[in-house]
Design a protein around this motif. Sequence first.
Motif, PDB file in Angstrom:
ATOM      1  N   GLN A 234       0.835  -1.203   0.000  1.00 38.40           N
ATOM      2  CA  GLN A 234       0.000   0.000   0.000  1.00 38.40           C
ATOM      3  C   GLN A 234       0.872   1.256   0.000  1.00 38.40           C
ATOM      4  O   GLN A 234       0.571   2.237  -0.672  1.00 38.40           O
ATOM      5  CB  GLN A 234      -0.947   0.003   1.217  1.00 38.40           C
ATOM      6  N   ASP A 235       1.962   1.226   0.752  1.00 36.12           N
ATOM      7  CA  ASP A 235       2.790   2.431   0.834  1.00 36.12           C
ATOM      8  C   ASP A 235       3.528   2.681  -0.476  1.00 36.12           C
ATOM      9  O   ASP A 235       3.761   3.832  -0.858  1.00 36.12           O
ATOM     10  CB  ASP A 235       3.765   2.366   2.015  1.00 36.12           C
ATOM     11  N   TYR A 236       3.884   1.611  -1.171  1.00 43.07           N
ATOM     12  CA  TYR A 236       4.506   1.800  -2.492  1.00 43.07           C
ATOM     13  C   TYR A 236       3.558   2.582  -3.404  1.00 43.07           C
ATOM     14  O   TYR A 236       3.959   3.543  -4.056  1.00 43.07           O
ATOM     15  CB  TYR A 236       4.863   0.442  -3.105  1.00 43.07           C
TER      16      TYR A 236
ATOM     17  N   ILE B 298       2.831  15.006   6.920  1.00 46.02           N
ATOM     18  CA  ILE B 298       2.958  13.711   6.244  1.00 46.02           C
ATOM     19  C   ILE B 298       4.332  13.103   6.523  1.00 46.02           C
ATOM     20  O   ILE B 298       4.451  11.921   6.862  1.00 46.02           O
ATOM     21  CB  ILE B 298       2.729  13.875   4.718  1.00 46.02           C
ATOM     22  N   GLU B 299       5.363  13.925   6.403  1.00 46.46           N
ATOM     23  CA  GLU B 299       6.730  13.436   6.621  1.00 46.46           C
ATOM     24  C   GLU B 299       6.986  13.165   8.103  1.00 46.46           C
ATOM     25  O   GLU B 299       7.609  12.169   8.460  1.00 46.46           O
ATOM     26  CB  GLU B 299       7.744  14.464   6.102  1.00 46.46           C
ATOM     27  N   ALA B 300       6.488  14.047   8.959  1.00 50.23           N
ATOM     28  CA  ALA B 300       6.788  13.950  10.392  1.00 50.23           C
ATOM     29  C   ALA B 300       6.178  12.696  11.020  1.00 50.23           C
ATOM     30  O   ALA B 300       6.772  12.100  11.922  1.00 50.23           O
ATOM     31  CB  ALA B 300       6.307  15.200  11.120  1.00 50.23           C
ATOM     32  N   VAL B 301       4.998  12.287  10.555  1.00 44.20           N
ATOM     33  CA  VAL B 301       4.375  11.086  11.128  1.00 44.20           C
ATOM     34  C   VAL B 301       5.280   9.873  10.900  1.00 44.20           C
ATOM     35  O   VAL B 301       5.521   9.080  11.821  1.00 44.20           O
ATOM     36  CB  VAL B 301       2.966  10.836  10.531  1.00 44.20           C
ATOM     37  N   TYR B 302       5.823   9.763   9.689  1.00 42.86           N
ATOM     38  CA  TYR B 302       6.707   8.612   9.409  1.00 42.86           C
ATOM     39  C   TYR B 302       8.011   8.737  10.197  1.00 42.86           C
ATOM     40  O   TYR B 302       8.525   7.749  10.716  1.00 42.86           O
ATOM     41  CB  TYR B 302       6.955   8.466   7.905  1.00 42.86           C
ATOM     42  N   GLN B 303       8.532   9.956  10.274  1.00 40.88           N
ATOM     43  CA  GLN B 303       9.790  10.141  11.010  1.00 40.88           C
ATOM     44  C   GLN B 303       9.613   9.740  12.477  1.00 40.88           C
ATOM     45  O   GLN B 303      10.381   8.943  13.004  1.00 40.88           O
ATOM     46  CB  GLN B 303      10.231  11.612  10.878  1.00 40.88           C
TER      47      GLN B 303
ATOM     48  N   HIS C 145      -5.844  10.722   8.146  1.00 41.94           N
ATOM     49  CA  HIS C 145      -5.508   9.841   7.021  1.00 41.94           C
ATOM     50  C   HIS C 145      -4.358   8.897   7.376  1.00 41.94           C
ATOM     51  O   HIS C 145      -4.349   7.740   6.959  1.00 41.94           O
ATOM     52  CB  HIS C 145      -5.145  10.658   5.781  1.00 41.94           C
ATOM     53  N   GLU C 146      -3.395   9.401   8.143  1.00 41.70           N
ATOM     54  CA  GLU C 146      -2.268   8.547   8.536  1.00 41.70           C
ATOM     55  C   GLU C 146      -2.739   7.398   9.441  1.00 41.70           C
ATOM     56  O   GLU C 146      -2.296   6.263   9.289  1.00 41.70           O
ATOM     57  CB  GLU C 146      -1.172   9.362   9.236  1.00 41.70           C
ATOM     58  N   VAL C 147      -3.648   7.706  10.369  1.00 39.33           N
ATOM     59  CA  VAL C 147      -4.174   6.651  11.245  1.00 39.33           C
ATOM     60  C   VAL C 147      -4.901   5.604  10.395  1.00 39.33           C
ATOM     61  O   VAL C 147      -4.670   4.394  10.530  1.00 39.33           O
ATOM     62  CB  VAL C 147      -5.134   7.224  12.326  1.00 39.33           C
TER      63      VAL C 147
HETATM   64  C1  HMH Z   1       1.202   6.946   4.368  1.00 37.44           C
HETATM   65  C2  HMH Z   1       2.529   7.590   4.291  1.00 37.44           C
HETATM   66  N1  HMH Z   1       2.748   8.743   4.924  1.00 37.44           N
HETATM   67  C3  HMH Z   1       3.953   9.341   4.850  1.00 37.44           C
HETATM   68  C4  HMH Z   1       4.977   8.779   4.120  1.00 37.44           C
HETATM   69  C5  HMH Z   1       6.350   9.383   3.990  1.00 37.44           C
HETATM   70  O1  HMH Z   1       6.652  10.353   4.769  1.00 37.44           O
HETATM   71  C6  HMH Z   1       4.712   7.569   3.500  1.00 37.44           C
HETATM   72  N2  HMH Z   1       5.707   6.952   2.785  1.00 37.44           N
HETATM   73  N3  HMH Z   1       3.507   7.003   3.587  1.00 37.44           N
END
Ligand code: HMH
Length: 221
Positions: free
Chosen positions: A46-48, A139-144, A209-211
């Motif tokens: 999904q992330d790809y 978006i970036e900070a959640v993954y970091q 959306h991230e959750v």
């Molecule tokens: C869902 C999602 N959020 C953020 C990133 C990158 O920051 C990612 N690769 N995927």
Amino acid sequence: MEKRGMIDTWIDKHRSIYTAATRHAFVVSIRDGSVDLSSFRTWLGQDYLFVRGFVPFVASVLIKACKDSGESSDMEVVLGGLASLNDEIEWFKKEGTKWDVDFSTVVPQNANQEYRRFLEALMSSEVKYPVIMTAFWAIEAVYQESFAHCLEDGNKTPVELTGACHRWGNDGFKQYCLSVKNIAERCLENASGEVLVEAEDVLVRVLEHEVAFWEMSRGGQ
Ligand SMILES: Cc1ncc(CO)c(N)n1
């Protein structure tokens, strides 16, 4: 000491959704080693797909940085992010082979499609620079934050998953997120009340959306 800006204020105000996004059960399960590998494979596929849609989003941030920013260094920060997405796509392809996930057959789930639609709407030229920068940072900070947690002291992260954790949990990525945050904060300082309301709303929606994105991993595949 770093100055506290709008973003920190908003994170405090929306702490529970921020924590839900950065300490999701899937991420916690990577850290404690209990992760179900079918969940990881689902997330990977999904992330790809997500990242492929994130590229034009970041490109639109880049265009706004060139046109609407008074600071020439903004463009360089965003360009760096775009360049690292190039490596990221290569990394995904290698991981796909390693985990036997054939991306050409992965079907985007609802949460993924909805997140991508949300990003598409933000790509409109109507969306103000401070708003898109706030979204980009979130978006970036959640993954970091999530993947750095999997590398913190006391982790039991399975060795075969540390590559994924280092990709977003490394110090360079943390610094890059801070640079994006500083750009967003600078823009928000001069923004109108209306733009501030929009930016706060977009921040919360990114977190939601991230959750929902992490939630997809629960189903496995
Ligand atoms: C869902 C999602 N959020 C953020 C990133 C990158 O920051 C990612 N690769 N995927």
